[in-house]
Write a protein that holds these residues in place. Structure first.
Motif, short mmCIF file in Angstrom:
data_model
loop_
_atom_site.label_atom_id
_atom_site.label_comp_id
_atom_site.label_asym_id
_atom_site.label_seq_id
_atom_site.Cartn_x
_atom_site.Cartn_y
_atom_site.Cartn_z
N GLY A 65 0.81 -1.11 0.04
CA GLY A 65 0.02 0.02 0.07
C GLY A 65 0.82 1.15 -0.05
N CYS A 66 0.06 2.43 0.01
CA CYS A 66 0.81 3.51 0.14
C CYS A 66 1.01 4.09 1.54
CB CYS A 66 -0.15 4.91 -0.61
SG CYS A 66 -0.24 4.75 -2.39
N SER A 67 2.18 4.75 1.95
CA SER A 67 2.31 5.01 3.27
C SER A 67 2.23 6.82 3.23
CB SER A 67 3.67 4.70 3.75
OG SER A 67 4.70 5.46 2.90
N ALA A 252 -3.96 16.05 3.39
CA ALA A 252 -4.22 16.07 5.10
C ALA A 252 -4.17 14.34 5.33
CB ALA A 252 -5.36 16.49 5.41
N SER A 253 -4.53 13.49 4.60
CA SER A 253 -4.55 12.08 4.93
C SER A 253 -4.62 11.18 3.65
CB SER A 253 -5.42 11.86 6.07
OG SER A 253 -6.91 12.05 5.45
N ILE A 254 -4.82 10.03 3.74
CA ILE A 254 -5.00 9.11 2.95
C ILE A 254 -6.00 8.27 3.43
CG2 ILE A 254 -3.11 9.18 1.37
CD1 ILE A 254 -1.99 6.64 2.65
N GLU A 255 -6.83 7.60 2.53
CA GLU A 255 -7.89 6.69 2.96
C GLU A 255 -7.41 5.35 2.96
OE1 GLU A 255 -10.76 7.98 4.04
OE2 GLU A 255 -10.88 9.94 2.95
N HIS A 256 -8.02 4.62 4.16
CA HIS A 256 -7.80 3.11 4.09
C HIS A 256 -8.81 2.27 3.66
CE1 HIS A 256 -4.25 4.18 6.83
NE2 HIS A 256 -5.18 4.91 7.43
N LYS A 257 -8.58 1.77 2.51
CA LYS A 257 -9.69 1.34 1.66
C LYS A 257 -9.78 -0.18 1.57
CE LYS A 257 -8.02 3.30 -2.09
NZ LYS A 257 -6.53 3.71 -1.57
N HIS A 261 -5.30 -0.30 -2.79
CA HIS A 261 -4.39 0.11 -1.85
C HIS A 261 -3.29 0.86 -2.28
CE1 HIS A 261 -6.00 -3.65 0.85
NE2 HIS A 261 -6.69 -2.52 0.68
N ALA A 262 -2.67 0.41 -3.51
CA ALA A 262 -1.43 1.07 -3.98
C ALA A 262 -1.80 2.51 -4.61
CB ALA A 262 -0.75 0.34 -4.92
N ASN A 263 -2.80 2.99 -4.80
CA ASN A 263 -3.34 4.37 -5.35
C ASN A 263 -3.58 5.21 -4.00
OD1 ASN A 263 -5.38 6.41 -6.71
ND2 ASN A 263 -3.73 5.69 -8.04
N ALA A 264 -3.14 6.22 -3.82
CA ALA A 264 -3.22 7.28 -2.91
C ALA A 264 -4.55 7.65 -3.08
CB ALA A 264 -2.35 8.28 -2.71
N THR A 265 -5.59 7.67 -2.41
CA THR A 265 -6.96 8.38 -2.21
C THR A 265 -7.01 9.15 -1.17
OG1 THR A 265 -8.00 6.37 -3.04
CG2 THR A 265 -9.48 7.97 -2.05
N CYS A 266 -6.95 10.53 -1.54
CA CYS A 266 -6.25 11.57 -0.51
C CYS A 266 -7.50 12.56 -0.07
CB CYS A 266 -5.25 12.49 -1.24
SG CYS A 266 -3.95 11.53 -1.65
N VAL A 267 -7.37 13.15 1.03
CA VAL A 267 -8.11 14.38 1.59
C VAL A 267 -7.17 15.51 1.20
CG1 VAL A 267 -8.96 15.68 3.35
CG2 VAL A 267 -9.22 13.19 3.44
N ILE A 268 -7.59 16.36 0.16
CA ILE A 268 -6.54 17.69 -0.20
C ILE A 268 -7.25 18.89 0.32
CG2 ILE A 268 -6.19 18.76 -2.21
CD1 ILE A 268 -4.66 16.05 -2.00
N ASN A 269 -6.49 19.54 1.29
CA ASN A 269 -6.62 20.91 1.60
C ASN A 269 -6.44 22.04 0.69
OD1 ASN A 269 -8.09 20.11 3.89
ND2 ASN A 269 -6.05 19.96 5.24
N LEU A 270 -7.16 22.98 0.44
CA LEU A 270 -6.73 24.27 -0.33
C LEU A 270 -6.83 25.22 0.55
CD1 LEU A 270 -9.30 23.03 -3.22
CD2 LEU A 270 -6.79 23.26 -3.24
N ASP A 271 -5.61 25.81 0.79
CA ASP A 271 -5.50 26.82 1.88
C ASP A 271 -4.88 28.30 1.17
OD1 ASP A 271 -6.45 25.38 4.18
OD2 ASP A 271 -4.42 24.44 3.88
N ASN A 272 -5.75 29.07 0.42
CA ASN A 272 -5.43 30.17 -0.13
C ASN A 272 -4.35 29.73 -1.37
OD1 ASN A 272 -6.47 32.58 0.75
ND2 ASN A 272 -4.90 32.51 2.59
#
Length: 594
Positions: A65-67, A252-257, A261-272
């Motif tokens: 998986g991704c780390s 911000a994090s990646i999902e545990h799915k 598993h080897a593709n990063a499913t991400c929470v993306i924060n957009l800050d300015n």
């Protein structure tokens, strides 16, 4: 364990014998010089890459998986090296515009490449796959500056792309999204918000990641009419297209799915974050639909790829696994038991996988050819007609092929029995990976509603009637030939039933729109089978014409066609009954009684 061999012979059958792409290419000036030998050589080389480089990383990538650590995502061992091999060989540029450094090959060649990539390693394939969708979107709607800065890098593969739609409080209903964009004095925008489920949103494969982000401008209309699209790079490039400062984009994090598993499913924060408008204000969905439709076709290819690799591994196991004797007498008397491939129900499972893989290949390659014709056919009328067919077929290729993949991979697990349930053989990974296909890029229910509500009833069945005319022309040509009766008669019967079912649902929907929602999912299955029946009948025609050559390939094609019509097409009977049953039994139960 496990195995994968690129199905080049069947790919060649579909492209050259069934679809006759060489004749079609003569009407596409940008591809007129492309010959059969070149197509086959490209696919053969792609097959080698998939077999030798990607497939060996599939199971290990799933297990590792991704780390994630402090905003940094690391892909599994071997993924980065494989990606470098991929871009060095020029695979990202295969079907891209030569003006941007692409090779300019047809979409149908790229589609075949992606079938093999997905069979070999779906999770890895999602990184370049989404990048190609970003390229398509910016190529169609980007400004000249966007094209100059971003397209050559995406074509070369040194930058990758994503699409950022979903937010924590909303999924498919994009009209609810809250991410904001505010214009700056220099014409750029500041983007603020959070996106979730962003595939390939952060990774270590490429030097930059280009996010296509949906957001709202101040004072934007409510709902989907107030959405704009922005290009938001991880690193802001300078005027020469070289990466500069880090943008306000972070993982911000990646999902545990369950799977991929080897593709990063991400929470993306957009800050300015710095972003630039793509297309017109408040018309972001129009531009994003280019990428969304490419992604839906891509998810269909994921389903096809997993169906094929599940079939190959099921077949290999069934040939060598000894279990009981054949019901009508020993088939391998020199062994302690017969291989399980002799048993009727094992053959049912294998033939189901084979029929869905080969039928799906014909369907998916045809829609890719239609896209090529839509883009560059010399006849404007043909271009317009192909655009209508692509619009009609896109939800079907996404939903039907991924539903079939779930069935095919589950059948693979069943063929392997207890060995299918453990990770050693790799088949259980296909089940887990396939399951996401019916969910993302618009659930299959959403695809069904799109098909029935918008693509069929929305124009009073005009686009569907054009496909029906294609089927009728084939029936009229072949229906008088005795050897084709077993294929043409059920095809004709189903065509009539689809026409009547469509009219019936349309009439009911005039009084109650819930009738569309109640009928949509079974309706898509029925139309999906109509398309498969058409291509299996056409495949049977080719095989009948070629069987005198003695090539066993054509005999296998005929037998599989007969199996499809005998064992799989009858699903349409109960799906039609379900669609006709209407909304009452679904809607009359009070919510409190559930």
């Amino acid at each position: 364990m496990g195995q994968y061999t690129a199905p080049l012979r069947d790919m060649q059958f579909v492209l050259h014998e069934l679809l006759d792409v060489q004749t079609e290419l003569a009407h596409l000036p940008v591809h007129a010089g492309l010959d059969t030998e070149t197509i086959d050589q490209v696919l053969a080389e792609a097959g080698k890459f998939c077999e030798e480089v990607l497939f060996p990383l599939n199971q290990s990538g799933d297990q590792q998986g991704c780390s994630y650590s402090n905003g940094v995502v690391t892909t599994p061992v071997g993924f980065k090296a494989a990606y470098q091999d991929y871009i060095k060989a020029g695979w990202p540029a295969l079907a891209c515009d030569p003006e941007q450094g692409g090779q300019g090959l047809p979409v149908f060649v790229n589609n075949a490449l992606y079938e093999m990539l997905n069979s070999a390693n779906q999770a890895w394939t999602m990184y370049p796959g989404l990048s190609h969708g970003a390229y398509e979107c910016l190529h169609a709607h980007g400004t000249p500056e966007h094209k100059k800065i971003y397209l050559p890098k995406l074509v070369a593969g040194v930058w990758t792309g994503t699409m950022c739609l979903t937010e924590p409080h909303c999924g498919t209903d994009l009209g609810l999204l809250r991410t904001k964009a505010e214009v700056q004095d220099d014409g750029s925008y500041r983007i603020n918000g959070t996106k979730i489920f962003i595939s390939s949103g952060e990774h270590d494969l490429a030097e930059n990641i280009i996010h296509l982000v949906l957001a709202r401008l101040p004072g934007a209309p409510a709902g989907t009419k107030g959405i704009s699209l922005f290009v938001v790079p991880k690193f802001v490039p300078n005027a020469e297209g070289e990466i500069g400062e880090r943008n306000g984009v972070s993982c911000a994090s990646i999902e545990h799915k369950m799977g991929i598993h080897a593709n990063a499913t991400c929470v993306i924060n957009l800050d300015n974050a710095h972003g630039w408008l793509v297309g017109e204000p408040h018309k972001g969905l129009n531009a994003m639909f280019v990428m969304m439709n490419a992604a839906r076709l891509g998810v269909g290819m994921q389903g096809l790829g997993l169906t094929e690799v599940a079939y190959q591994n099921s077949l290999a196991y069934a040939r060598q696994r000894l279990q009981m004797r054949a019901l009508n007498g020993a088939k391998a008397p020199d062994k302690a038991a017969d291989p399980i491939i002799v048993h009727p129900d094992v053959r049912r499972m294998l033939l189901t996988q084979k029929a869905y893989a080969e039928g799906g290949r014909a369907f998916a390659y045809w829609i890719a050819l239609l896209i090529d014709k839509e883009r560059s056919h010399q006849d404007e009328k043909v271009r317009a007609e192909c655009a209508e067919w692509v619009a009609l077929l896109t939800p079907i290729v996404k939903a039907f092929l991924t539903d079939n993949a779930c069935e095919a991979t589950n059948l693979g697990m069943q063929v392997l029995g207890g060995h299918g349930y453990i990770s050693e053989w790799g088949v259980e990974q296909y089940v887990r990976d396939a399951r996401i296909g019916t969910i993302y890029e618009g659930t299959n229910t959403i695809q069904s509603l799109d098909l029935l509500g918008r693509k069929v009833l929305g124009d009073m069945g005009a686009k569907l009637k054009k496909f029906g005319a294609l089927v009728r022309d084939f029936i009229e040509q072949e229906g008088v030939k005795p050897e084709m009766q077993e294929f043409v008669n059920p095809l004709a019967e189903l065509g009539d039933k689809v026409q009547k079912l469509t009219m019936e649902i349309g009439m009911k929907a005039m009084g109650d729109r819930d009738e569309v929602g109640a009928a949509a999912t079974p309706y898509l299955r029925v139309v999906g089978h109509l398309i498969f029946a058409y291509f299996w009948a056409r495949s049977a025609r080719v095989a009948l014409d070629k069987q005198a050559t003695g090539d066993p390939f054509y005999q296998a094609k005929l037998v599989t066609a007969r199996f499809y019509f005998a064992k799989l097409l009858p699903e349409t009977a109960w799906q039609i009954r379900s669609a006709r049953a209407g909304a009452k039994s679904l809607m009359e139960l009070d919510e409190a009684l559930f």
